[in-house]
Design an enzyme around this catalytic site. Structure first.
Site, PDB file in Angstrom:
ATOM      1  N   ASP A  58     -54.259 -85.075   9.526  1.00 48.14           N
ATOM      2  CA  ASP A  58     -53.607 -85.176   8.220  1.00 48.14           C
ATOM      3  C   ASP A  58     -52.228 -84.525   8.213  1.00 48.14           C
ATOM      4  O   ASP A  58     -51.488 -84.628   7.244  1.00 48.14           O
ATOM      5  CB  ASP A  58     -54.501 -84.594   7.102  1.00 48.14           C
ATOM      6  CG  ASP A  58     -55.070 -83.225   7.409  1.00 48.14           C
ATOM      7  OD1 ASP A  58     -55.251 -82.890   8.592  1.00 48.14           O
ATOM      8  OD2 ASP A  58     -55.359 -82.472   6.458  1.00 48.14           O
ATOM      9  N   HIS A  84     -49.583 -77.871  12.517  1.00 49.76           N
ATOM     10  CA  HIS A  84     -50.648 -77.988  13.523  1.00 49.76           C
ATOM     11  C   HIS A  84     -51.003 -79.454  13.683  1.00 49.76           C
ATOM     12  O   HIS A  84     -50.503 -80.304  12.947  1.00 49.76           O
ATOM     13  CB  HIS A  84     -51.864 -77.139  13.132  1.00 49.76           C
ATOM     14  CG  HIS A  84     -52.595 -77.601  11.918  1.00 49.76           C
ATOM     15  ND1 HIS A  84     -52.037 -77.606  10.657  1.00 49.76           N
ATOM     16  CD2 HIS A  84     -53.857 -78.095  11.756  1.00 49.76           C
ATOM     17  CE1 HIS A  84     -52.913 -78.063   9.786  1.00 49.76           C
ATOM     18  NE2 HIS A  84     -54.032 -78.375  10.425  1.00 49.76           N
TER      19      HIS A  84
END
Ligand SMILES: [Zn+2]
Length: 310
Positions: A67, A63
């Protein structure tokens, strides 16, 4: 060096710490290198880990939270700089295609990367290679997110004592493997008589998600399960609110899915390196199997094949 191993490039969720880079993983699988979720700083972590841009053959993004993807611009530009010659698949959630495009075009560079985009809508098989296939399933996070599963086809293990008993040796071993049977000394010997089933190895990669059916399905029978454990069990309410797992929940997925080795990663910055034992302990209590707490730059071998069923 094992030819099937997880090279850990980073283990931090949300924000890096002094000891943990943003997420990032390279799964080495024979001649392939699957780069998962390159967080910020991945290009430099690759240098420290001894990973080259040319080793990357596929990129799998779960996704588009930072991060899990802020390292993509640097990695792609490095692949271009190094003139990576082969086609590289890039899988990501199709709903956020424009984010991928922005990351790819984040800076100006002479782009010669041979990238084949594979936006994923829903789930199913997303990569079909000769040695394995990769499947994806939607997970339950605050934004479109998918988990991945790599599976090697089942095969057969040749049994030297049976081959010897039938007098099959040298090139005949390959012949019986390819043809399924072979005439030897006036009798037909079948492949089944000289071999036994060998289960293909399986790898699962589950990042940001709440507990959901897809997580258990992805992890089913995994030899290595890499699973986020952002929170400790005491923070289960936070985990649910933000769409994450606790260490204990990662252990539960591994237990119910019959995984062999659970690799915990993607830790919240609220825990320092001294909390690792506590997180691993919570996962072990729920799993009962082997748990490895990932550290930056670890190389974790995929466990050897399961022994044949007795
Ligand atoms: Zn996320």
């Amino acid at each position: 060096m094992s030819d099937r191993e997880l090279v850990v490039l980073g283990t931090a969720s949300q924000a890096p710490t002094r000891s943990r880079n943003h997420n990032g993983y390279l799964l080495r699988w024979g001649g392939e290198g699957l780069l998962f979720d390159p967080g910020e700083g991945t290009q430099r972590q690759m240098l420290f880990a001894g990973v080259t841009a040319t080793q990357i053959t596929r990129i799998c993004i779960t996704h588009f939270h930072g991060d899990h993807c802020l390292g993509l611009p640097g990695v792609l530009q490095r692949m271009s700089l190094d003139r990576v010659p082969h086609v590289v698949d890039a899988c990501y959630p199709a709903q956020n295609r424009e984010v991928f495009t922005r990351l790819r075009r984040a800076a100006l560079f002479h782009d010669v990367v041979n990238l084949r985009e594979q936006p994923i809508r829903g789930g199913g098989t997303v990569i079909q290679a000769s040695a394995f296939h990769v499947g994806a399933e939607p997970l339950s996070h605050g934004v479109p997110a998918i988990g991945y599963r790599l599976a090697e086809p089942d095969g057969r293990r040749m049994l030297p004592d049976r081959l010897a008993a039938f007098g099959i040796a040298g090139p005949d071993v390959g012949r019986v493997q390819r043809r399924g049977s072979l005439a030897v000394g006036g009798q037909m010997v079948s492949l089944e008589q000289v071999s036994e089933p060998r289960r293909g190895q399986r790898f699962a990669f589950i990042m940001d998600t709440r507990l959901c059916d897809a997580a258990f399905a992805l992890a089913d029978g995994a030899d290595m399960l890499v699973c986020e454990s952002t929170f400790a069990d005491a923070d289960a309410a936070l985990a649910r609110e933000y769409g994450h797992l606790t260490a204990g929940q990662a252990g539960r997925i591994a237990a119910e899915a019959g995984a062999r080795l659970l690799v915990l990663t993607h830790f919240s910055q609220r825990y320092d390196s001294g909390d690792g034992r506590m997180l691993a302990g919570q996962a072990e209590a729920a799993f009962g199997g082997e748990v490895t707490l990932a550290h930056d730059l670890d190389r974790i071998p995929v466990p050897p094949r399961r022994p044949p069923a007795a």
